[in-house]
Each structure stands twice: as structure tokens, then as C-alpha cells.
Scaffold this active site. Structure first.
Site, PDB file in Angstrom:
ATOM      1  N   ASP A   1       0.740  -1.384  -0.007  1.00 49.68           N
ATOM      2  CA  ASP A   1      -0.063   0.137   0.108  1.00 49.68           C
ATOM      3  C   ASP A   1       0.849   1.140  -0.003  1.00 49.68           C
ATOM      4  O   ASP A   1       0.437   2.336  -0.033  1.00 49.68           O
ATOM      5  CB  ASP A   1      -1.133  -0.030   0.971  1.00 49.68           C
ATOM      6  CG  ASP A   1      -0.531  -0.077   2.637  1.00 49.68           C
ATOM      7  OD1 ASP A   1       0.837  -0.059   2.674  1.00 49.68           O
ATOM      8  OD2 ASP A   1      -1.110   0.002   3.623  1.00 49.68           O
TER       9      ASP A   1
ATOM     10  N   ASP B   1      -1.061  -6.213  -0.057  1.00 50.40           N
ATOM     11  CA  ASP B   1      -1.344  -5.462   1.162  1.00 50.40           C
ATOM     12  C   ASP B   1      -2.688  -5.194   1.352  1.00 50.40           C
ATOM     13  O   ASP B   1      -3.594  -4.948   0.296  1.00 50.40           O
ATOM     14  CB  ASP B   1      -0.752  -4.238   1.057  1.00 50.40           C
ATOM     15  CG  ASP B   1       0.435  -4.098   1.933  1.00 50.40           C
ATOM     16  OD1 ASP B   1       0.554  -4.972   3.003  1.00 50.40           O
ATOM     17  OD2 ASP B   1       1.337  -3.234   2.047  1.00 50.40           O
TER      18      ASP B   1
ATOM     19  N   GLU C   1      -1.289  -5.334   8.849  1.00 52.45           N
ATOM     20  CA  GLU C   1      -0.553  -4.689   9.850  1.00 52.45           C
ATOM     21  C   GLU C   1      -1.122  -5.042  11.175  1.00 52.45           C
ATOM     22  O   GLU C   1      -2.416  -4.666  11.188  1.00 52.45           O
ATOM     23  CB  GLU C   1      -0.583  -3.104   9.634  1.00 52.45           C
ATOM     24  CG  GLU C   1       0.217  -2.832   8.358  1.00 52.45           C
ATOM     25  CD  GLU C   1       0.453  -1.183   8.012  1.00 52.45           C
ATOM     26  OE1 GLU C   1       0.306  -0.379   9.171  1.00 52.45           O
ATOM     27  OE2 GLU C   1       0.796  -0.943   7.110  1.00 52.45           O
TER      28      GLU C   1
ATOM     29  N   GLU D   1       9.201  -4.012  10.342  1.00 51.91           N
ATOM     30  CA  GLU D   1       9.607  -2.905   9.802  1.00 51.91           C
ATOM     31  C   GLU D   1      10.184  -1.909  10.828  1.00 51.91           C
ATOM     32  O   GLU D   1       9.735  -1.666  11.861  1.00 51.91           O
ATOM     33  CB  GLU D   1       8.548  -2.055   9.151  1.00 51.91           C
ATOM     34  CG  GLU D   1       8.905  -0.820   8.568  1.00 51.91           C
ATOM     35  CD  GLU D   1       7.990  -0.177   7.519  1.00 51.91           C
ATOM     36  OE1 GLU D   1       6.745  -0.818   7.252  1.00 51.91           O
ATOM     37  OE2 GLU D   1       8.175   1.074   7.131  1.00 51.91           O
TER      38      GLU D   1
END
Ligand code: KIV
Length: 271
Positions: free
Chosen positions: A51, A90, A121, A188
Site C-alpha cells: 500500500d 497488502d 498490519e 519494519e
């Protein structure tokens, strides 16, 4: 330059074997057919339609405005160029607010757009979603550490897991996501020691971005690798065009450097 390619589709068991054999996994983002084809032919193992397209393709300041429609469109055009790599889509902001919507949207990712896996996420809060997707045979990559979809609550993009308490929490999240059925983990912006510990304590492959070179694999945003991201570029990114005569060489150098653990170097990692 050695490029190991094969026309056989890479599968999740193949990635587990790569982890066990300590063979680094190479991942990159792509958003269109031509780049997807080039990455696939260059030996990239995982192609993510991130994304991040909201920022590098659409010119938004964050990934928040990206819609399911955008993701399905870009994934479907990327899928036309992918023969060997695993293709991940994503799940954009608010496309998995509950189990029903998550299942519907992930089904569209696999059936309409041609993805092989979805990425979402989140940590402990997303456990029921990961369990539901996994129990319906939808492969899941769980993205923890810095979560760009949380930008408005977090306030800024910064390294995660630096305090002992935050590190403990991330270790707990990784274990819980694996137990819930996640097939891959993406870390990340995490200190390299913490990323190494999480990688050593999970059976599923761990792909890092700004997480040091002990992860099972690495991913970068394609535009960062090509040095064409407008504005400020994160410390963990490297412009491979600086030492390459053309785009093909830059991508192949990235593949070789991840395979040999030359990338990421110390200067691309956080302590
Ligand atoms: O959207 C994206 O590009 C990502 C990166 C972390 C690779 O999720």
C-alpha cells in the site's frame, strides 16, 4: 553475477526450507506489469503490491487513502508479470476491521486479483483476523514493528521496540501471530538485535525492512531501490542505481546483495 531462477512457482514450504537452510529470501514491491516481470525474471522471490503505492504511485503523504479497489487493480496487473515469485497483496487501511470484511476482501485479493497471500498490519489485536483467514486457507503475512497505517495515532515514522517493554511486547506479538496461523512475518524499523531474536525464535520466515541482516529475508520499496522516491528517503533504504548502469543491473545487484547478506549493511540498520 549469479542469479538463481527457476520457472517453478515458489511456495510457502519452499520459503520454510530457505529459512532452515539459511538462504536469504529476496523480496521487493511492484505496482505494475513491466516491473513485476523484470523482478520475477531477476530472481526476486517475493513480490509485494504494497500500500506504499499510495505514496510512490498516487502521491499521497501516507498509505491511509489507498482503497481495496486500488489494491485489487494494481495486484491484478502485477500478477500478469509474475511466474515464479510469491505474490502478496497488502490489505489497505480499514479493509480488515472485522472477520467478515477481512474474509471478503482477502478472498477478492486471491480470486479476482491473483495474489497468493495477503499482508496486514497489526499485532495482538489482529489475532482473530489472522486465525479466521488462516483457517480458511488464506495465507497471511503479518506486519509488525513500524505500522504505516497507524501513522495518525503514532505521530511519526520511527524505530519500534527500543525499550525493554516494547521489545518484550513485539516478541510476544510475533509468537502469537505465528501460533494464530501467520505464514510470514514482516518486521519494519526494528533494532537489529531484536529482529535477530524474533527471527531465531519463529519457525515462519521473517522478512525485514530496516531490521538488520539477521532476518530470513529482506524487502525494499522499489522506488527507494531505484532512487526515485520523492522527498526524504529512510535510512534503511539504498539507492542501487548509484552503482549500476541500468535498472536491470540495479535489481540484480539488490538480489545478489541480499542473497550474500551484503545488504543491509550496518549503515542501513538500527541499534
Ligand atoms: O507497503 C509497503 O511497501 C510495505 C513495505 C514495508 C515493504 O509494506
Amino acid at each position: 553475477m549469479s542469479i538463481q531462477t527457476s520457472t517453478c512457482r515458489l511456495t510457502l514450504p519452499a520459503f520454510k526450507k530457505m529459512k532452515q537452510g539459511k538462504q536469504p529470501i529476496v523480496a521487493l514491491t511492484a505496482y505494475d506489469y513491466s516491473f513485476a516481470y523484470l523482478l520475477d525474471q531477476s530472481g526476486v522471490d517475493i513480490i509485494l503490491v504494497g500500500d506504499s503505492l499510495g505514496m510512490v504511485i498516487q502521491g499521497h503523504q501516507t498509505t491511509i487513502p489507498v482503497s481495496m479497489e486500488d489494491m485489487l487493480y494494481h495486484t491484478s496487473i502485477v500478477s500478469k508479470g509474475v511466474e515464479r515469485a510469491l505474490l502478496i497483496m497488502d490489505m489497505p487501511f480499514m479493509s480488515y476491521p472485522g472477520i467478515e470484511r477481512a474474509l471478503d476482501n482477502a478472498t477478492d485479493a486471491l480470486q479476482q486479483a491473483g495474489a497468493h497471500m495477503v499482508k496486514l498490519e497489526g499485532g495482538l489485536d489482529q489475532i482473530p483476523i489472522v486465525k479466521a483467514l488462516s483457517s480458511h486457507e488464506i495465507p497471511v503475512c503479518a506486519h509488525i514493528g513500524l505500522k504505516p497505517q497507524s501513522i495518525y495515532k503514532a505521530g511519526s515514522y520511527r524505530v519500534q521496540g527500543r525499550s525493554a517493554q516494547a521489545a518484550e511486547k513485539m516478541i510476544e506479538e510475533a509468537a502469537a501471530l505465528e501460533k494464530a496461523g501467520a505464514d510470514l512475518l514482516l518486521l519494519e524499523c526494528v533494532p537489529k538485535i531484536l529482529a535477530a531474536e524474533i527471527t531465531a525464535n519463529t519457525e515462519i520466515p521473517v522478512i525485514g525492512i530496516g531490521a538488520g541482516n539477521a532476518c530470513d529475508g529482506q524487502i525494499l520499496v522499489l522506488h527507494d531501490l531505484l532512487g526515485i522516491t520523492p522527498g526524504k528517503v529512510p535510512k534503511f533504504a539504498k539507492n542501487f542505481m548509484q552503482e549500476s548502469p541500468d535498472i536491470q543491473t540495479a535489481i540484480r545487484t539488490y538480489v545478489d546483495d541480499v542473497r550474500s547478506r551484503k545488504f543491509p549493511a550496518e549503515e542501513h540498520s538500527f541499534s
